[in-house]
Design an enzyme around this catalytic site. Structure first.
Site, PDB file in Angstrom:
ATOM      1  N   ASP A  37       0.804  -1.228  -0.165  1.00  0.00           N
ATOM      2  CA  ASP A  37      -0.085  -0.003  -0.078  1.00  0.00           C
ATOM      3  C   ASP A  37       0.810   1.350   0.117  1.00  0.00           C
ATOM      4  OD1 ASP A  37      -2.368  -1.280   0.106  1.00  0.00           O
ATOM      5  OD2 ASP A  37      -2.827  -0.966   1.812  1.00  0.00           O
ATOM      6  N   LYS A  59      -3.816   3.126  -2.554  1.00  0.00           N
ATOM      7  CA  LYS A  59      -4.756   3.909  -2.825  1.00  0.00           C
ATOM      8  C   LYS A  59      -4.505   5.521  -2.114  1.00  0.00           C
ATOM      9  CE  LYS A  59      -7.885   0.994  -1.253  1.00  0.00           C
ATOM     10  NZ  LYS A  59      -7.960  -0.282  -1.325  1.00  0.00           N
ATOM     11  N   MET A 173      -8.074   9.162   9.220  1.00  0.00           N
ATOM     12  CA  MET A 173      -8.599   9.673   7.649  1.00  0.00           C
ATOM     13  C   MET A 173      -9.600  10.829   8.024  1.00  0.00           C
ATOM     14  SD  MET A 173      -9.700   6.053   6.289  1.00  0.00           S
ATOM     15  CE  MET A 173     -10.130   5.362   7.382  1.00  0.00           C
TER      16      MET A 173
END
Ligand SMILES: C[S@@+](CC[C@H](N)C(=O)[O-])C[C@H]1O[C@@H](n2cnc3c(N)ncnc32)[C@H](O)[C@@H]1O
Length: 265
Positions: A37, A59, A173
């Site tokens: 990742d 991502k 996040m």
């Protein structure tokens, strides 16, 4: 009959390669393929042998070059070809890491999965800032909360339930939505003076800290112009920031002075 491979879902921790588990380091040194990742640090990727095949599937916020089903397909394909796959994820694969979705897809394809936990960002940020997530008299519990909803839908959280002054909130996040998060928590009963700590790039050489409160965190975080991942710790435990000098403080940190950290201890 062809021998099937195996997938290790490996947590790489928050960035510092010394925070990899011994098991994670052993698996990435022996895997045939490493599927990794965006948040896996360059220092950790440097530990992968030069002969190992590396597949980036990272991502970024609002930018998903590889959809999850394609990542699942790659993992299934590599393992079905008989390879040992290290699926390397930032932090812990089972904390906002979609590790369980990949595990289910692999199991449904009849493949063997082994989970290897990693140090989640909350623990990395707590250790490196010296801010505990629980502390007698300040917080009786801790909640890990998402600050982002899938498909960028509006955040629909149980704000009343989250606004508990005895619980530390760790928001993953949350950078894009911190203004909304802070105002909803204050509207739901937390005092606007509730301290908030933002930690950026924790456990890496570019780590930065910002101490603020619910009333001003949105403005302060915007002014800080963070680049890289940010985690927010909300609650009275943030009063302990800098209460115990850290021996491993990064060279580049604290863009803003800490507010009165001693007053409430
Ligand atoms: C998709 S989640 C992945 C979490 C990861 N599985 C874990 O256990 O830490 C990404 C979020 O984790 C947090 N994060 C991950 N690494 C971080 C770091 N080194 N410093 C600060 N926050 C971090 C940030 O809130 C970031 O937006």
């Amino acid at each position: 009959m062809k021998k099937l491979g195996r997938v290790y879902l490996v947590g790489a921790g928050p960035g510092d390669p010394d925070l990899l588990t011994v098991k994670a380091a052993r698996i990435i040194s022996k895997a045939d393929v490493v599927v990794f990742d965006r948040l896996v640090s360059a220092e950790i990727l440097a530990l992968v042998p030069k002969t190992t095949r590396m597949i980036p599937v990272g991502k970024a916020p609002k930018c998903h070059p590889l959809p999850q089903r394609e990542i699942n397909r790659i993992l299934i394909h590599e393992a079905a070809e008989g390879r040992t796959v290290a699926r390397l994820k930032g932090g812990d694969p089972f904390i906002f890491g979609r590790g369980s979705e990949e595990a289910r897809a692999l199991a449904a394809a009849g493949l063997c999965v082994e989970n290897v936990p990693g140090i989640t960002a909350a623990q990395g940020c707590s250790a490196t800032t010296g801010v505990p997530l629980t502390h007698r008299g300040l917080a009786t519990g801790v909640r890990y909360v998402t600050g982002h909803c899938r498909h960028d839908r509006p955040l629909d959280l149980d704000w009343e339930g989250l606004a508990d002054p005895d619980t530390t909130l760790v928001i993953y996040m949350g950078a894009a939505n911190i203004a909304q998060i802070a105002s909803r928590l204050a509207d739901s009963g937390l005092t606007p003076k509730t301290p908030v700590l933002a930690v950026n790039n924790a456990t890496t050489p570019s780590e930065r800290h910002l101490v603020s409160d619910l009333a001003t965190i949105a403005k302060d975080a915007a002014a800080a112009e963070f680049s890289g991942p940010v985690l927010f710790i909300v609650g009275r435990v943030v009063h302990l920031y800098a209460a115990v000098p850290q021996c491993t403080l990064p060279t580049c940190f604290v863009p803003f002075p800490a507010h009165q950290v001693d007053a409430h201890v």
